[in-house]
Design a protein around this motif. Structure first.
Motif, short mmCIF file in Angstrom:
data_model
loop_
_atom_site.label_atom_id
_atom_site.label_comp_id
_atom_site.label_asym_id
_atom_site.label_seq_id
_atom_site.Cartn_x
_atom_site.Cartn_y
_atom_site.Cartn_z
N SER A 31 47.80 36.67 16.77
CA SER A 31 46.93 36.25 17.87
C SER A 31 45.63 35.66 17.32
CB SER A 31 46.65 37.38 18.86
OG SER A 31 46.28 38.54 18.19
N ASN A 206 32.89 34.55 32.04
CA ASN A 206 34.34 34.68 32.07
C ASN A 206 35.03 33.79 33.10
OD1 ASN A 206 33.44 36.03 34.28
ND2 ASN A 206 34.14 38.06 33.63
N THR A 207 34.27 32.86 33.70
CA THR A 207 34.91 31.88 34.59
C THR A 207 34.34 30.51 34.26
OG1 THR A 207 33.19 31.97 36.30
CG2 THR A 207 35.00 33.56 36.51
N GLU A 229 39.50 36.56 24.58
CA GLU A 229 40.46 37.60 24.17
C GLU A 229 41.47 37.83 25.29
OE1 GLU A 229 38.02 41.04 23.45
OE2 GLU A 229 36.91 39.90 21.93
N ASP A 230 40.98 37.82 26.54
CA ASP A 230 41.86 38.07 27.68
C ASP A 230 42.84 36.92 27.88
OD1 ASP A 230 40.51 40.38 28.00
OD2 ASP A 230 39.31 39.72 29.72
N GLN A 231 42.38 35.70 27.65
CA GLN A 231 43.21 34.53 27.95
C GLN A 231 42.82 33.39 27.02
OE1 GLN A 231 42.87 33.30 32.03
NE2 GLN A 231 45.07 33.23 32.20
N LYS A 233 43.86 30.48 26.72
CA LYS A 233 43.77 29.12 27.27
C LYS A 233 42.37 28.79 27.82
CE LYS A 233 45.40 29.51 31.95
NZ LYS A 233 45.42 29.86 33.04
N PHE A 234 41.57 29.83 27.97
CA PHE A 234 40.18 29.62 28.42
C PHE A 234 39.43 28.72 27.44
CE2 PHE A 234 35.87 31.56 29.58
CZ PHE A 234 35.88 31.06 30.87
#
Ligand code: 1GP
Length: 247
Positions: A31, A206-207, A229-231, A233-234
């Motif tokens: 990852s 985070n957005t 870390e969460d996504q 593709k961000f």
């Protein structure tokens, strides 16, 4: 020279993007490799590596791995004087100017200074300002300081001006990693207007809307950790916004 680039970018209103890698959080190489590759593909400007604790002893391994895999400069984001790795490119030499704990204002720096002096790391003198309404966070606990409340932008402004007058080269407004409330737009705007230095903003972004708001309010560089870390593709989506603003 990273500082030179940041100053020039600020003058030209060119935004940059840093991805924060917390060596405690990303355990598997696969990852991490993906994160590094995606960052390279999307024109991420810097990696920051660090965190307020670093429980694992992964710091130097992480720096080495990232340096081997990409050309993106690595900036250490240390939580203490133990978090120095000479194979990085630069270090945020943070003075926690929102707090009144001498250890984090000057104490740790005295201990780290001789080691840093003989390293090749670029030293980025940074006025570090923690923002938030909760003293119940890791960074507040570890640093034993209170953050500046979000509804008190004037304190952030005076603190940033003082940092600039003391000769610091960067100002970093941080709501803390994983913060539920990011640094408010108005606070970024007011700090931006009060100083000439490049302004770094991070914590709880985070957005895409928050990314847009922080850049427009005057952040020169955003630091994103948890959301990436969460996504993964961000990274691409945020880089898209940055590129659009820099056009
Ligand atoms: C924390 O500003 C950084 O010091 C990044 O925060 O993990 O919430 O993106 P996040």
């Amino acid at each position: 020279m990273i500082l030179k680039t940041l100053v020039k970018n600020k003058e030209n209103n060119k935004k940059s993007l840093s991805i924060l890698i917390d060596p405690d959080k990303i355990y598997d190489t696969k990852s991490l490799a993906k994160l590094v590759d995606l960052s390279s593909d999307n024109g991420v400007d810097y990696f920051m590596i660090g965190g307020s604790l670093i429980i694992s002893d992964n710091l130097s391994e992480t720096v080495k791995f990232v340096k081997n895999r990409s050309e993106i400069p690595v900036i250490l984001f240390p939580g203490s004087n133990l978090h120095i790795d000479k194979s990085a490119d630069a270090i945020l030499f943070l003075s926690l100017i929102s707090g009144r704990n001498p250890e984090f204002l000057i104490g740790q720096h005295v201990i780290a200074a001789p080691v840093l002096k003989i390293s090749n790391l670029e030293i980025l003198s940074t006025g570090y300002i923690l923002v938030g309404n909760n003293a119940n966070t890791t960074v507040a606990h570890i640093s034993q300081t209170f953050p500046i409340p979000t509804r008190k932008p004037e304190i952030a402004v005076c603190t940033a001006i003082a940092g600039e007058m003391l000769g610091m080269k960067l100002i970093y407004l941080d709501a803390g990693s994983g913060a539920s409330e990011e640094v408010p737009q108005g606070m970024i705007e007011q700090v931006r207007k009060s100083i000439e230095l490049p302004l770094i903003v991070g914590g709880g972004i985070n957005t895409l809307e928050k990314v847009n708001t922080a850049y427009k309010a005057g952040a020169d560089m955003l630091v994103l950790g948890t959301a990436v870390e969460d996504q993964l593709k961000f990274i691409g989506e945020v880089a898209g916004i940055k590129d659009q603003m820099n056009r």
